[in-house]
Each structure stands twice: as C-alpha cells, then as structure tokens.
Scaffold this active site. Structure first.
Site, PDB file in Angstrom:
ATOM      1  N   HIS A  61       4.144  35.831  19.657  1.00 37.03           N
ATOM      2  CA  HIS A  61       3.368  34.858  18.873  1.00 37.03           C
ATOM      3  C   HIS A  61       3.353  33.471  19.535  1.00 37.03           C
ATOM      4  CE1 HIS A  61       7.097  34.451  15.978  1.00 37.03           C
ATOM      5  NE2 HIS A  61       7.438  34.278  17.210  1.00 37.03           N
ATOM      6  N   ASN A  62       2.198  32.854  19.468  1.00 35.56           N
ATOM      7  CA  ASN A  62       1.974  31.482  19.945  1.00 35.56           C
ATOM      8  C   ASN A  62       1.974  31.347  21.463  1.00 35.56           C
ATOM      9  OD1 ASN A  62       2.119  30.671  17.193  1.00 35.56           O
ATOM     10  ND2 ASN A  62       4.324  30.590  17.348  1.00 35.56           N
TER      11      ASN A  62
END
Lengths: 336, 336, 336
Positions: free
Chosen positions: C235-236
């Site tokens: 994520h991210n």
C-alpha cells in the site's frame, strides 16, 4: 459527524476549542479543516505545528498550540475505527446473483451474498452475512463461517474450512495439492493429498497467497493470524495465533510456527521445523533449524539477529581484510 | 479392504499375525487399529513400538514385536498408492456444465468434464477423461491431452499445449506474455511474444505459478517435471525431464535446466544460462553462471555447496576476525 | 511482404541483393529463406555467416558476404515491429459476450470487447478498443482507459484506475487491501484501506502480480513502467515512469521508486524509503535505506554494487582466511 461525537465513539478525549463537523480521515501533511488525522510515528511530529486538520488522533499528553487533539490509549487502532466510521461504504450485496452457480445441496446463511460467476459446490455451508465475490470458486464440502469476505478469483478446494470473519483477498488459493511425489524407477509418483486446510477465526490472507492442503492431516492457520500477499505455505504447515507473515514468505512442509511471531518479507523456512512463540525473523532470512521462543534472527542461513547485524557490517570490509591478512602473512614469511 | 488384499495390491509382503480390515491411512502417531501407516524417516522409528496401526508400510527387514508390517521395495510410493486406494474419491464430473462457455469449434474427447463458468476457446482440443474445473479459461487454439486436471482459476493463453496427465493447480497462469521490451527514445516498446508454452506428459504445476510464453520459439517443460507453487519461469526457458522446482523459484529468460535437477525454494537463476543434468541448488541461492552436470551449489551468488557450507559457518565470526586482525596490525605497526 | 516493403515500414535500409517475400521472424540459428531474423547480442555474431535468413535486422555497418541486412537505428525495437507486422493476429473481439455480467450503469466505449464470464461492476467506465478477457472482474467504480488489455482471471478492485494502453497479464490483482493492522489487546485490528491504485498510461503488469490499494491515499504506478510476474507492491508505494521491476520483487508500504530504475528479480525493499531516479539494484538484493539517484547496489543488506562484487569474491575464501588468522595469532602468542 461532530468531532465530540467522534471522540466519544473512539473512546478518546477531545482537547482544544471548538467542535467542527468532520468528513474524512487524511494524512497529516495534506489534511484540511474538515478532516481528522493521526500521529503516532515521531518522524511526523514536525507536522503537528503546520497541519490544517480539524483534530489529531494521538497519545495522551501530546499538544500543539491552537490545535485540537483527541487523546487515545491506542491511536492507531482508533485511526482504523475513524476510517471505518467516516469512509467505508458497506459492500454491495447481491443475495444470490442469477449468474452464480450454487449447488442445490449448498446451505447459505442469512444475508449471504454470492456474486456473478461464483461457483458454490455440493454440500458447501456459508455462515450469515458472508460475501462471496464474483468468480470465486468453492469446491465441494467447503465450509465458510459468518461475516467472511471471499474476494473475486479466490479458489478454495474441496473440504477446506474457514472460520468466522475470515478475509481472503483476490486470487488467493486455499487447499491446492501439497507438493508430494515419491521418487521411483519410472519417475516421480504423486502422493495424493487428502488433508484439508483449516483456517481459524479472524484470519486475513493477502492477494495471490497459496496455502496447500495437508497430505494426510490438515494444514492449520490459527486465530487472528494475518498473512500478506504471495506467501506460500506448504502441506501440513501449522501457524499459531496472532502471527504475522509478511509478503512472499515461503514455509516448507510440516513446519510449525508459534503464536505472536513476526516473519518479515521473503523469508524462507525449510520443512519439519518448530518455530517457537514470539519469534521475529528479519526480511530475506533463511531458516534451517528450530528456533526457540522469543528469539530474533537474521541472515541466510539465519543467525541470532545481533550477530547478523554485526557480521553484515563487516561484510563490505572483506576485501580490505584480505589484503591486510596477506600483508601480515608475507611479513611473517619474510621473517621466516 | 483386508490387509492381505491391500498388501497384494501394493506388491508388498505382509508380516505378522491376523488380517484385519483397514479403512484409512493415518500418521504413525495417531493411527488407530483400522488404519494403516507408513514409516521411512528414521526420526519416526520410536513410534514403531507404540503405534496402534493395523500395519506399517515399511522397508524389508524392519520389525517390531506384536506389530504387523507390510514390507515393500519403495514404501513411500506404496503409501501414495494406499492413500489412492483407501481415501481418494473420484472427482465429480459434469460433462459440459450448462454454465460453461465452450466455443462451437472446440473438440472434446470422451468423458471430458467442463465445470461451470469455464471458458473453452475456438479450436481448443481436450483429450479423453480430462477435467477442466470451474472458471478455468483456455484461450483459442489451446491443446490439452488425456487425463489432465486443470483446476479452477487457471488461465492457459492462446496456442499453448499440455501433454497427457498434466495437473495444473488453481490459479496457475500458462502462456502470459514474456517480459520483452525494447528501450527507445519514447520509452520501452513492447516486443510481441508469439511463442507458446509446451508442457510434456506427467507434469504437475503448483498453485499460482506463472510460465511465460516464448518470444519467438517455445517455452518448454519436460516429461515428469514437478513444479511447486508461485514459481516464475520466463520466456524461452527450457526445463528437462523429472526435474523438481520448489516453491518461489524464479528462472529468467532463455535459461535451460537439465533432467533430474532439484532446485530448492526461492532460488533465482539469471537468463541465458545452461544448468546441466542432476544439478542440485540449495534454497535461496542465486545462480549467475552455467552449472555443469551433477554439481551442487549454494549461496548468492552461488559457489560449490561444500564451499558455501564452510563459508557461512565462518560468517558469524567476522566481527571477531576483524578485531583479531586489527590487533595484529597494531602490533606490527608498534614493532615498526 | 516483400523485404523492401518491410524495410520501409521499419524505417531501415535494405543492404544486399534481391527482394524476396518474407513471412515470419525466426531466431538466427533456425531462420529459413522466407524468414527474417535479428542480431544485436555480439554473442550471436558467429551465426551471421551461417544463417539462412532472408535478411538480418541489425545495426548500421554490420555486413556478411552474400547476406542481406536491414540496417536500423534500434534493431531490437524494429524486431518487435516486424513481429507485430508479420506474426501477430488481431485479438478476437466479442462485443459484450452474452455470458458476461455487465452492470447497467457501466459505460463502455466504442469497440470494447467483454469476454464470457467477465464481471463489470457498477459505474465502471471502459475506453474505446479495450479488451476485457474471459472471467476478469472489475469491481464497482473501476476506470479503464483506451486500448487496454485485461487478461483472464485479472481482478481490479473498487475504484482503481487504469490509464490508456495498459496491459494486465492473467491473474493479476490490482487494489487488494493493504496489509494494515493495529496491534491491540484483543489481537490485530484491521485498518480499512480506502485509497486506490492509480496506474498511468503504457504500463504493463505480469501474470500473478499483486498491487495493493493505498491505506488513505493512492498507490501509484507511473507512465511506461513495466512490471514482471509475481511482483508485490504494498500500500502507498509510488513507482515513477519507465521503471523496470523484474519478477518476484517485493516493495513494502509507502516506499517510492523513481524514474528509469531497473530493479532485478527477487529484490526486497523495506517500507517508507525513497529510491531515486536511475537506480539499479542487482537480483536478490535487500534494500533497507534510501538510495540516491543514479546509484547501483547489490547484496542483502545492499551495499554499493562494486563493493558487493568485491566482497562476494572474498566470501568463499573465508575458511582459508580464518585458518591463516588463527595461525598468525598462535605465533604471536608463542612469541608472548
């Protein structure tokens, strides 16, 4: 919701003046006056002064002039709840979509949703509120608990069992045959794999991960354990409770891993080992012997974590050490 | 079945008194009086005295007072056959399920089963008795042999070929485009990948594994080779016969691997290499040059296996060695 | 096509006599008189004399007696175009196949093809000419650009965005939940993951790769970046433009990678790092700190590439070094 109302729902204490309405959760750098944000990592402390957020979820005692805080015992957990309250839409439910294929002998609990293209085999049972997304496949005799989410493209093979509140991200495979072949004169002969995979309550499994069924007995994943993407667990592996397996970890057959372990990314563990409780293993390590409770490890093959840290620090100095050693040896020889 | 009957089917010799009926195969620790069990690993010898099993499949000459044995030349292979006889239910067959989508030009052999949601493309041929499970996808011009099992979620892209008795576990991908891009001034340009993947008889491929199609010529997997989960074989890779590729191995483009190799978990092999016959590579090794027949390797980058074993034994002593060396150098300097 | 015509289409200069018709592209060793072939790797120069090919795509100035050449500024790119012209059949198009499940609110551009069993969620938009293959699943609110190919078994979760000319190989997962859990007294609590995955134009992603959605903000992949099979992006993660991520790479949460990088196979990168532009990382390396622009790295944990090369060269000599050191120490002691 009003900030005061949110603070109450989160079990926290609102500090500072005013009680604006908030609509979103946002990162501390980019949060605006109708967002709340979150601070736990000290690296982000400097943003406390400049953030535009309506309030900051943080630990008791942290203040900043003119800023509102919500003090909480566990701000990260509260952050998750705030996201849940403000930003998560309930998933869409289909009942049984007309393009799903559900065997007549399957038993579906109340409020179960079966997406288009999903296949539910014979004698499958699915507990209340569970969601089976589009094109997921549950083979015959699978059992799924309550409040589970089985995402699109997941395959659960025959007889495997999921507890309650289990989440399987897309394209997970549960219960593929274990890798068991007997060498013989005519090549490898397949050993049929007749165990199951049994997954306890509150387990989440990341996209593309594969967990093989046991050879005779079951592969088991304990309560609350969280498994990241593209992890491989071989036949008969036993994982305890509340253990973390990070992305691309591989665990070979019949190894057991205890409770409360953290196994970092790309670690490999050979078969037939016993990894204790509370064990931590650094990323990319290779484990080839049993590990006692509460120990930390690094390297391939792994050694105690601190030994590893010190040794990898010396590694780039090997060429220099070799030159120094050669020089000393030469002098010794010269001296006779 | 009666024990004597089972011993005959397995080609073994029953030793001991009585001829009870048996129903299951179970691990030696937990087997009961109507189970048979299996012993090959010396680690489990102590259980011979305490096992409750009706009989133990094992090597000729192994005995234990009051226990029945079935002596066999290859007990592990016989164990597999016993599981097959006692515990494996024949898979469910659908004919062509009404919710499958089979192109009008596809040719299906006798007794083929196509599960719900499966997609069979144009001009696909499938040999007798093969099973295509729910939601598997065979693109146009794929060819599948006799007695194959293609599990749910498998994708076989256009023109790829599977021999007889090939097993693809769930979510395997065969024939995805190879990773071929030409650097140019406007960025990377895709090189179309027009080769196929050709898989010989008796190959099994584990869940989530991906085998890319060749760029111009074919990627090939030889007879009897067994590939575990989440393995990556790039375009134009050639794998020989009866080779074992354990979980999470990665092989880069155009490398060839011989017959009878064992490549352990998480090994990486760079492109355009020639790995000989009978080569063994330890887990997590990195291979960056050709390997001759019959050799064993370990480490990243890999060195001969024994050299690697000795060197990793010294690795945790590096900080101490550095201190010792510094001390010697200081003394030398002091001496001038 | 005639060779002269092909040369013109490729923007190259035909050298040598005659202008035969050509039908295929083939490897230099096996090309016949109606095939063209390609030469860039000096390793294959010896084949120039013996090849039967009608012509060789190669760099300006390369000649061989009696052989035809097509001289080009970028022969590898031209090879790709030639394969495209001579060997690639246009993919089959279905319109919307009757066995697809397309939500009434989805918006499909001109000439879009939706295969059997594909699921297109609510409010999904798909640009002109894009192909969604059999059994792919686009959750609600997904956006797909023009001229994309989404292969069978792909899952794109809610709200994720694909630019134009994006190719997703089979069984890719885009937008699975990031691995975010808050430790609490009752075990790990899930942090809902409400960011998206946003993929820019001209990105290709290999079979079985998984890219997780952001926690709050988006995971992003820049224009022209190419990602191989079984890669894991958490994520991210932010990946720049025209970067290459080879097979089985793993990148942990919130790490950013610049433009024009080459990250080789099985590399692992920990979270919250900044990898600059034009960085090169050798296969199986482990990255645990920021890397500046234009640097090259190797090893786990990684050190500058040249340091790594020198150190791994010494590694197999560790046992000998240890013996030598012990001998020197003994002599010193003897001397008192």
């Amino acid at each position: 919701v009003r900030l005061s109302e949110l603070a109450a729902k989160l079990g926290g204490r609102l500090v500072g003046e005013g009680d604006p309405e908030v609509f979103r959760v946002a990162p501390i750098e980019s949060a605006g006056p109708s967002d709340i944000t979150f601070l736990a990592n000290p690296k982000y402390f400097p943003f406390l002064e400049t953030t535009q957020a309506a309030a900051v979820l943080t630990m008791e005692g942290i203040e900043s002039p003119g800023k509102r805080m919500i003090w909480l015992p566990n701000p990260y957990e509260a952050f998750g709840k705030a996201v849940e309250i403000l930003m998560v839409k309930p998933p869409r439910r289909f009942g049984t979509h007309p393009h799903a294929t559900v065997d007549a002998t399957a038993q579906l609990g109340e409020n179960v949703s079966i997406g288009p293209g999903a296949r539910i085999g014979a004698r499958v049972t699915i507990g209340a509120n569970s969601i089976i997304e589009a094109n997921a496949v549950l083979y015959d005799d699978v059992s799924v608990g309550r409040d589970c989410i089985v995402h699109a493209g997941v395959v659960v093979r025959e007889g495997c069992i999921l507890g309650n509140r289990v989440v399987l991200q897309p394209n997970v495979t549960i219960g593929g045959d274990g890798f068991g072949f007997a060498p013989s004169e005519e090549g490898y002969k397949k050993i049929p794999q007749v165990g199951r995979v049994v997954i306890a309550d509150d387990v989440e499994i990341g996209s593309g991960t594969t967990i093989d069924r046991g050879a005779l007995e079951d592969t088991r994943i304990g309560k609350g354990t969280k498994i990241d993407n593209l992890v491989m667990l071989a036949h008969n592996v036993q994982v305890g409770e509340n253990t973390i397996l990070v992305s691309q970890v591989g665990v070979a057959g019949s190894t057991s891993i205890g409770n409360g372990c953290v196994i970092a990314g790309q670690v490999g563990i050979v078969g037939h080992l016993k990894i204790g409780n509370g064990v931590k293993i650094a990323a990319q390590s290779g484990i080839s012997h049993d590990l006692p409770d509460g120990t930390e490890w690094g390297g391939s093959p792994a050694v105690p974590y601190r030994t590893w840290l010190r040794s990898v620090g010396v590694f780039p100095k090997l060429p220099e050490m070799r030159r120094q050693l050669a020089k000393l040896l030469k002098r010794e020889e010269a001296k006779g």
